[in-house]
Design a protein around this motif. Structure first.
Motif, PDB file in Angstrom:
ATOM      1  N   ARG A   1       0.818  -1.218   0.000  1.00 26.67           N
ATOM      2  CA  ARG A   1       0.000   0.000   0.000  1.00 26.67           C
ATOM      3  C   ARG A   1       0.849   1.264   0.000  1.00 26.67           C
ATOM      4  O   ARG A   1       0.396   2.319  -0.419  1.00 26.67           O
TER       5      ARG A   1
ATOM      6  N   THR B   1      -1.216   3.956  -8.332  1.00 29.18           N
ATOM      7  CA  THR B   1      -1.394   4.024  -6.884  1.00 29.18           C
ATOM      8  C   THR B   1      -2.273   5.210  -6.508  1.00 29.18           C
ATOM      9  O   THR B   1      -2.457   6.145  -7.291  1.00 29.18           O
ATOM     10  N   VAL B   2      -2.760   5.177  -5.283  1.00 29.03           N
ATOM     11  CA  VAL B   2      -3.539   6.320  -4.794  1.00 29.03           C
ATOM     12  C   VAL B   2      -2.647   7.556  -4.701  1.00 29.03           C
ATOM     13  O   VAL B   2      -3.121   8.685  -4.879  1.00 29.03           O
TER      14      VAL B   2
ATOM     15  N   ARG C   1      -3.657  11.169  -6.283  1.00 33.51           N
ATOM     16  CA  ARG C   1      -3.720  12.371  -5.452  1.00 33.51           C
ATOM     17  C   ARG C   1      -2.776  13.452  -5.960  1.00 33.51           C
ATOM     18  O   ARG C   1      -3.124  14.640  -5.985  1.00 33.51           O
TER      19      ARG C   1
ATOM     20  N   ILE D   1      -3.608  -2.192  -6.822  1.00 33.88           N
ATOM     21  CA  ILE D   1      -4.487  -1.379  -5.987  1.00 33.88           C
ATOM     22  C   ILE D   1      -5.913  -1.483  -6.533  1.00 33.88           C
ATOM     23  O   ILE D   1      -6.129  -1.370  -7.740  1.00 33.88           O
TER      24      ILE D   1
ATOM     25  N   ASP E   1     -10.348   2.204  -4.805  1.00 36.13           N
ATOM     26  CA  ASP E   1      -9.363   3.084  -4.162  1.00 36.13           C
ATOM     27  C   ASP E   1      -8.834   4.121  -5.146  1.00 36.13           C
ATOM     28  O   ASP E   1      -8.639   5.295  -4.797  1.00 36.13           O
ATOM     29  N   LEU E   2      -8.572   3.685  -6.381  1.00 35.18           N
ATOM     30  CA  LEU E   2      -8.065   4.610  -7.403  1.00 35.18           C
ATOM     31  C   LEU E   2      -9.122   5.652  -7.754  1.00 35.18           C
ATOM     32  O   LEU E   2      -8.806   6.839  -7.898  1.00 35.18           O
TER      33      LEU E   2
ATOM     34  N   GLU F   1     -11.651   6.665  -5.861  1.00 39.85           N
ATOM     35  CA  GLU F   1     -11.837   7.554  -4.713  1.00 39.85           C
ATOM     36  C   GLU F   1     -10.715   8.586  -4.630  1.00 39.85           C
ATOM     37  O   GLU F   1     -10.927   9.730  -4.209  1.00 39.85           O
ATOM     38  N   ALA F   2      -9.503   8.194  -5.070  1.00 40.38           N
ATOM     39  CA  ALA F   2      -8.359   9.098  -5.005  1.00 40.38           C
ATOM     40  C   ALA F   2      -8.317  10.079  -6.172  1.00 40.38           C
ATOM     41  O   ALA F   2      -7.463  10.962  -6.198  1.00 40.38           O
TER      42      ALA F   2
END
Length: 218
Positions: free
Chosen positions: A42, A166-167, A171, A188, A192-193, A195-196
């Protein structure tokens, strides 16, 4: 006006995330730390010092950070002669270059590691520049690496797309005002991706290449 396609490398163009996980896990083990591999996974994508801080906390003995980073670098270096590119990674970069995009890599890799990654991807003719975490004060998820990549490309944020796995990638791109595309090949989850900040998610470079006409890189 220039259009920039900015790419993360590890886990996005090269199938190396789990090699990093193994190398970091062993580096931590040698230093007496028991860090679960899922936690290391992570954290992959953060600059070394930030990754260590994320996993060991701010109250750690920071005098050992350099030792941990050096151990990871040595362990990971064992794979340099056989780093695997992800399917169609090179073809994707060359297609974008031929379509008029300025392709820039945004990665924390440098020196021999970056050279090994570029040999694996085998698309040097398409790569205009590389923005390294060493070139900025803060690495991902801060926006500086993406902003530096845009400076190298000579493109504004609204004429750029960032592709990562990755997140931290999502971001960083979002904070830089750049649309970001997520790839699942780094391990990932899609949620998650998204949401980021990912505006679209694909399996891997081959999937993105096959879907290019309907993608943010159309």
């Amino acid at each position: 006006m220039t259009r920039a396609a900015v790419f993360d490398v590890d886990g996005t163009l090269a199938d190396t995330n789990h090699l990093h996980v193994t190398a970091w896990w062993e580096a931590f083990r040698q230093a007496g730390h028991q860090v679960p591999m899922h936690a290391v996974h992570r954290a992959v994508g953060l600059p070394s010092t930030d990754l260590i801080a994320h996993l060991l906390g701010e109250d750690r003995d920071t005098s050992r950070d350099a030792e941990l980073s050096a151990a990871h670098k040595t362990l990971y270096g064992q794979y340099f002669d056989r780093l695997p590119a992800l399917p169609d990674a090179g073809r994707l970069l060359e297609r974008l270059y031929d379509d008029g995009w300025t392709v820039v890599l945004a990665t924390s890799a440098g020196g021999a590691e970056l050279g090994a990654l570029r040999r694996a991807i085998d698309a040097d003719r398409a790569i205009s520049a590389t923005a390294s975490a060493d070139d900025v004060d803060e690495g991902k998820p801060a926006p500086e690496p993406v902003e530096h990549a845009l400076e190298l490309a000579g493109a504004p944020a609204d004429r750029a797309v960032f592709v990562g796995d990755t997140v931290w990638d999502m971001r960083a791109a979002t904070r830089a005002g750049v649309r970001c595309v997520g790839l699942l090949c780094g391990g990932i989850p899609r949620a998650d991706l998204t949401e980021a900040g990912a505006v679209a998610v694909y399996d891997d470079p081959a999937h993105l290449l096959a879907s290019l006409a309907e993608s943010p890189l159309a």
